[in-house]
Design a protein around this motif. Structure first.
Motif, PDB file in Angstrom:
ATOM      1  N   GLU A 137       0.825  -1.214   0.000  1.00 34.80           N
ATOM      2  CA  GLU A 137       0.000   0.000   0.000  1.00 34.80           C
ATOM      3  C   GLU A 137       0.861   1.266   0.000  1.00 34.80           C
ATOM      4  N   TYR A 144     -14.134  -6.592   6.795  1.00 33.85           N
ATOM      5  CA  TYR A 144     -14.290  -5.360   6.019  1.00 33.85           C
ATOM      6  C   TYR A 144     -13.103  -5.310   5.076  1.00 33.85           C
ATOM      7  N   GLY A 145     -13.336  -5.731   3.840  1.00 33.40           N
ATOM      8  CA  GLY A 145     -12.218  -5.818   2.914  1.00 33.40           C
ATOM      9  C   GLY A 145     -12.656  -5.975   1.475  1.00 33.40           C
ATOM     10  N   ASP A 146     -11.763  -6.505   0.673  1.00 33.97           N
ATOM     11  CA  ASP A 146     -11.955  -6.656  -0.769  1.00 33.97           C
ATOM     12  C   ASP A 146     -12.877  -7.837  -1.069  1.00 33.97           C
ATOM     13  N   SER A 173     -13.645  -9.296  -3.797  1.00 38.87           N
ATOM     14  CA  SER A 173     -13.126 -10.269  -4.767  1.00 38.87           C
ATOM     15  C   SER A 173     -12.178 -11.267  -4.108  1.00 38.87           C
ATOM     16  N   PHE A 174     -11.444 -10.845  -3.084  1.00 37.33           N
ATOM     17  CA  PHE A 174     -10.575 -11.780  -2.361  1.00 37.33           C
ATOM     18  C   PHE A 174     -11.377 -12.649  -1.397  1.00 37.33           C
ATOM     19  N   TYR A 175     -12.168 -12.009  -0.552  1.00 35.40           N
ATOM     20  CA  TYR A 175     -12.857 -12.745   0.504  1.00 35.40           C
ATOM     21  C   TYR A 175     -13.974 -13.655  -0.009  1.00 35.40           C
ATOM     22  N   SER A 228     -21.317 -10.375   0.476  1.00 43.16           N
ATOM     23  CA  SER A 228     -21.711  -9.016   0.860  1.00 43.16           C
ATOM     24  C   SER A 228     -22.739  -9.090   1.971  1.00 43.16           C
ATOM     25  N   GLY A 280     -17.586  -3.232   1.098  1.00 38.93           N
ATOM     26  CA  GLY A 280     -16.569  -4.094   1.684  1.00 38.93           C
ATOM     27  C   GLY A 280     -17.001  -4.813   2.955  1.00 38.93           C
TER      28      GLY A 280
END
Length: 178
Positions: A26, A118-120, A122-124, A131, A148
Protein backbone atom coordinates in the motif's frame (compact mmCIF):
# COMPACT_ATOMS: atom_id res chain seq x y z
CA UNK A 1 3.77 -25.00 6.72
CA UNK A 2 2.61 -24.89 10.33
CA UNK A 3 -0.59 -23.07 11.32
CA UNK A 4 -0.96 -22.25 15.00
CA UNK A 5 -2.45 -20.02 17.63
CA UNK A 6 -0.18 -17.11 18.56
CA UNK A 7 0.20 -15.38 21.90
CA UNK A 8 1.50 -12.03 23.16
CA UNK A 9 5.11 -13.24 22.97
CA UNK A 10 4.89 -12.91 19.15
CA UNK A 11 3.97 -9.19 19.31
CA UNK A 12 7.18 -7.90 17.72
CA UNK A 13 7.16 -10.49 14.90
CA UNK A 14 3.48 -9.82 14.19
CA UNK A 15 3.97 -6.03 14.11
CA UNK A 16 6.99 -6.35 11.82
CA UNK A 17 5.08 -8.66 9.45
CA UNK A 18 2.07 -6.34 9.11
CA UNK A 19 4.21 -3.20 8.83
CA UNK A 20 6.39 -4.64 6.07
CA UNK A 21 3.52 -6.24 4.10
CA UNK A 22 1.29 -3.16 4.15
CA UNK A 23 4.21 -0.80 3.44
CA UNK A 24 5.11 -2.91 0.42
CA UNK A 25 1.58 -3.36 -0.91
CA UNK A 26 0.00 0.00 0.00
CA UNK A 27 2.30 2.74 1.30
CA UNK A 28 4.59 3.60 4.17
CA UNK A 29 1.71 5.47 5.84
CA UNK A 30 -0.55 2.40 5.59
CA UNK A 31 2.27 0.16 6.83
CA UNK A 32 2.72 2.31 9.92
CA UNK A 33 -1.05 2.43 10.52
CA UNK A 34 -1.68 -1.32 10.17
CA UNK A 35 1.60 -2.22 11.86
CA UNK A 36 0.57 -0.11 14.87
CA UNK A 37 -2.88 -1.69 14.92
CA UNK A 38 -1.42 -5.20 14.79
CA UNK A 39 1.03 -4.37 17.58
CA UNK A 40 -1.84 -3.13 19.78
CA UNK A 41 -3.96 -6.19 18.95
CA UNK A 42 -1.03 -8.54 19.63
CA UNK A 43 -0.51 -6.88 23.03
CA UNK A 44 -4.04 -7.92 23.96
CA UNK A 45 -4.26 -11.47 22.64
CA UNK A 46 -6.36 -13.36 25.17
CA UNK A 47 -7.89 -16.07 22.94
CA UNK A 48 -11.35 -14.78 23.88
CA UNK A 49 -11.82 -11.18 22.72
CA UNK A 50 -8.69 -11.10 20.56
CA UNK A 51 -7.42 -14.22 18.79
CA UNK A 52 -4.41 -14.44 16.50
CA UNK A 53 -3.31 -17.30 14.26
CA UNK A 54 -0.07 -17.56 12.37
CA UNK A 55 1.49 -19.42 9.49
CA UNK A 56 5.08 -20.43 10.16
CA UNK A 57 7.73 -21.98 7.97
CA UNK A 58 11.12 -23.06 9.27
CA UNK A 59 10.40 -21.27 12.57
CA UNK A 60 9.63 -17.92 10.90
CA UNK A 61 6.28 -16.16 10.98
CA UNK A 62 5.18 -15.66 7.37
CA UNK A 63 1.48 -14.94 7.86
CA UNK A 64 -0.87 -13.80 10.59
CA UNK A 65 -4.56 -13.12 11.07
CA UNK A 66 -6.63 -11.58 13.84
CA UNK A 67 -10.18 -12.33 14.89
CA UNK A 68 -11.80 -9.99 17.40
CA UNK A 69 -15.13 -10.35 19.14
CA UNK A 70 -18.06 -8.11 18.28
CA UNK A 71 -20.40 -7.79 21.26
CA UNK A 72 -24.15 -7.54 20.88
CA UNK A 73 -26.89 -7.69 23.51
CA UNK A 74 -27.92 -10.85 21.66
CA UNK A 75 -25.83 -13.79 22.95
CA UNK A 76 -24.76 -14.76 19.40
CA UNK A 77 -21.01 -15.25 18.92
CA UNK A 78 -19.75 -12.94 16.14
CA UNK A 79 -16.09 -12.29 15.35
CA UNK A 80 -14.45 -9.91 12.92
CA UNK A 81 -11.54 -11.03 10.77
CA UNK A 82 -9.01 -8.21 10.39
CA UNK A 83 -6.26 -7.63 9.61
CA UNK A 84 -4.52 -10.43 7.74
CA UNK A 85 -1.07 -10.42 6.15
CA UNK A 86 1.22 -12.83 4.35
CA UNK A 87 4.88 -12.02 3.86
CA UNK A 88 5.43 -10.50 0.41
CA UNK A 89 7.78 -13.26 -0.75
CA UNK A 90 5.17 -15.93 0.13
CA UNK A 91 2.17 -14.27 -1.51
CA UNK A 92 0.41 -15.94 -4.43
CA UNK A 93 0.75 -19.45 -2.97
CA UNK A 94 -2.66 -19.69 -1.28
CA UNK A 95 -1.17 -19.26 2.20
CA UNK A 96 -3.56 -16.41 3.09
CA UNK A 97 -6.61 -18.46 2.11
CA UNK A 98 -5.31 -21.50 4.03
CA UNK A 99 -4.60 -19.34 7.09
CA UNK A 100 -8.08 -17.81 6.97
CA UNK A 101 -9.67 -21.26 6.59
CA UNK A 102 -7.57 -22.52 9.51
CA UNK A 103 -8.85 -19.64 11.63
CA UNK A 104 -12.47 -20.16 10.55
CA UNK A 105 -12.23 -23.86 11.47
CA UNK A 106 -10.77 -22.98 14.87
CA UNK A 107 -13.65 -20.54 15.47
CA UNK A 108 -16.19 -23.13 14.33
CA UNK A 109 -14.72 -25.49 16.95
CA UNK A 110 -15.32 -22.74 19.54
CA UNK A 111 -19.01 -22.50 18.57
CA UNK A 112 -18.70 -19.13 16.85
CA UNK A 113 -21.74 -18.52 14.64
CA UNK A 114 -20.73 -15.69 12.30
CA UNK A 115 -17.53 -14.09 11.04
CA UNK A 116 -17.54 -10.67 9.38
CA UNK A 117 -14.78 -8.70 7.72
CA UNK A 118 -14.29 -5.36 6.02
CA UNK A 119 -12.22 -5.82 2.91
CA UNK A 120 -11.95 -6.66 -0.77
CA UNK A 121 -15.02 -8.65 -1.87
CA UNK A 122 -13.13 -10.27 -4.77
CA UNK A 123 -10.58 -11.78 -2.36
CA UNK A 124 -12.86 -12.75 0.50
CA UNK A 125 -15.54 -14.25 -1.75
CA UNK A 126 -13.01 -17.00 -2.60
CA UNK A 127 -13.29 -18.24 0.98
CA UNK A 128 -17.03 -18.02 1.46
CA UNK A 129 -17.63 -14.40 2.47
CA UNK A 130 -20.59 -12.63 0.91
CA UNK A 131 -21.71 -9.02 0.86
CA UNK A 132 -23.45 -8.19 4.09
CA UNK A 133 -26.12 -5.53 4.40
CA UNK A 134 -25.96 -3.37 7.48
CA UNK A 135 -29.69 -4.03 7.71
CA UNK A 136 -28.63 -7.54 8.74
CA UNK A 137 -25.55 -6.84 10.88
CA UNK A 138 -24.18 -3.36 11.44
CA UNK A 139 -20.51 -2.50 11.57
CA UNK A 140 -19.21 -1.07 14.86
CA UNK A 141 -18.63 2.34 13.23
CA UNK A 142 -19.83 4.07 10.05
CA UNK A 143 -18.37 2.40 6.94
CA UNK A 144 -16.62 4.54 4.32
CA UNK A 145 -17.09 1.78 1.69
CA UNK A 146 -20.16 -0.33 2.60
CA UNK A 147 -19.51 -2.71 -0.33
CA UNK A 148 -16.57 -4.09 1.68
CA UNK A 149 -18.74 -5.25 4.62
CA UNK A 150 -18.80 -9.04 4.29
CA UNK A 151 -19.87 -12.01 6.35
CA UNK A 152 -20.23 -15.75 6.53
CA UNK A 153 -22.03 -18.18 8.77
CA UNK A 154 -20.05 -20.96 10.43
CA UNK A 155 -23.13 -22.96 11.40
CA UNK A 156 -24.80 -23.45 8.03
CA UNK A 157 -27.79 -21.46 9.30
CA UNK A 158 -28.68 -18.16 7.61
CA UNK A 159 -27.17 -15.05 9.18
CA UNK A 160 -29.83 -13.60 11.46
CA UNK A 161 -30.75 -9.93 11.54
CA UNK A 162 -29.30 -8.20 14.59
CA UNK A 163 -30.86 -4.77 15.09
CA UNK A 164 -28.11 -3.10 17.08
CA UNK A 165 -24.63 -1.72 16.47
CA UNK A 166 -22.01 -3.97 18.06
CA UNK A 167 -19.19 -2.94 20.34
CA UNK A 168 -15.75 -3.83 19.00
CA UNK A 169 -12.42 -4.19 20.79
CA UNK A 170 -10.93 -0.81 21.65
CA UNK A 171 -8.19 -1.10 19.00
CA UNK A 172 -10.81 -0.88 16.23
CA UNK A 173 -12.83 1.89 17.86
CA UNK A 174 -11.32 4.49 15.52
CA UNK A 175 -13.00 5.81 12.34
CA UNK A 176 -9.69 5.61 10.43
CA UNK A 177 -10.16 1.83 10.07
CA UNK A 178 -13.70 2.10 8.74
Amino acid sequence: MNYQSLDKSKKEEVAYLFTSVFTSSESEKEGVLVGGLSSELASNIDNKETICFGACENGSLIGAIFFTRLKFNDPIQVYMLAPVAVSTEYQGRGIGQKLINYGLNELRNRSVSIVVTYGDPSFYSKIGFQSLSEDLIQAPLKLSMPIGWLGQTLTGEPIPSIKERPVCVKEFNNPVYW
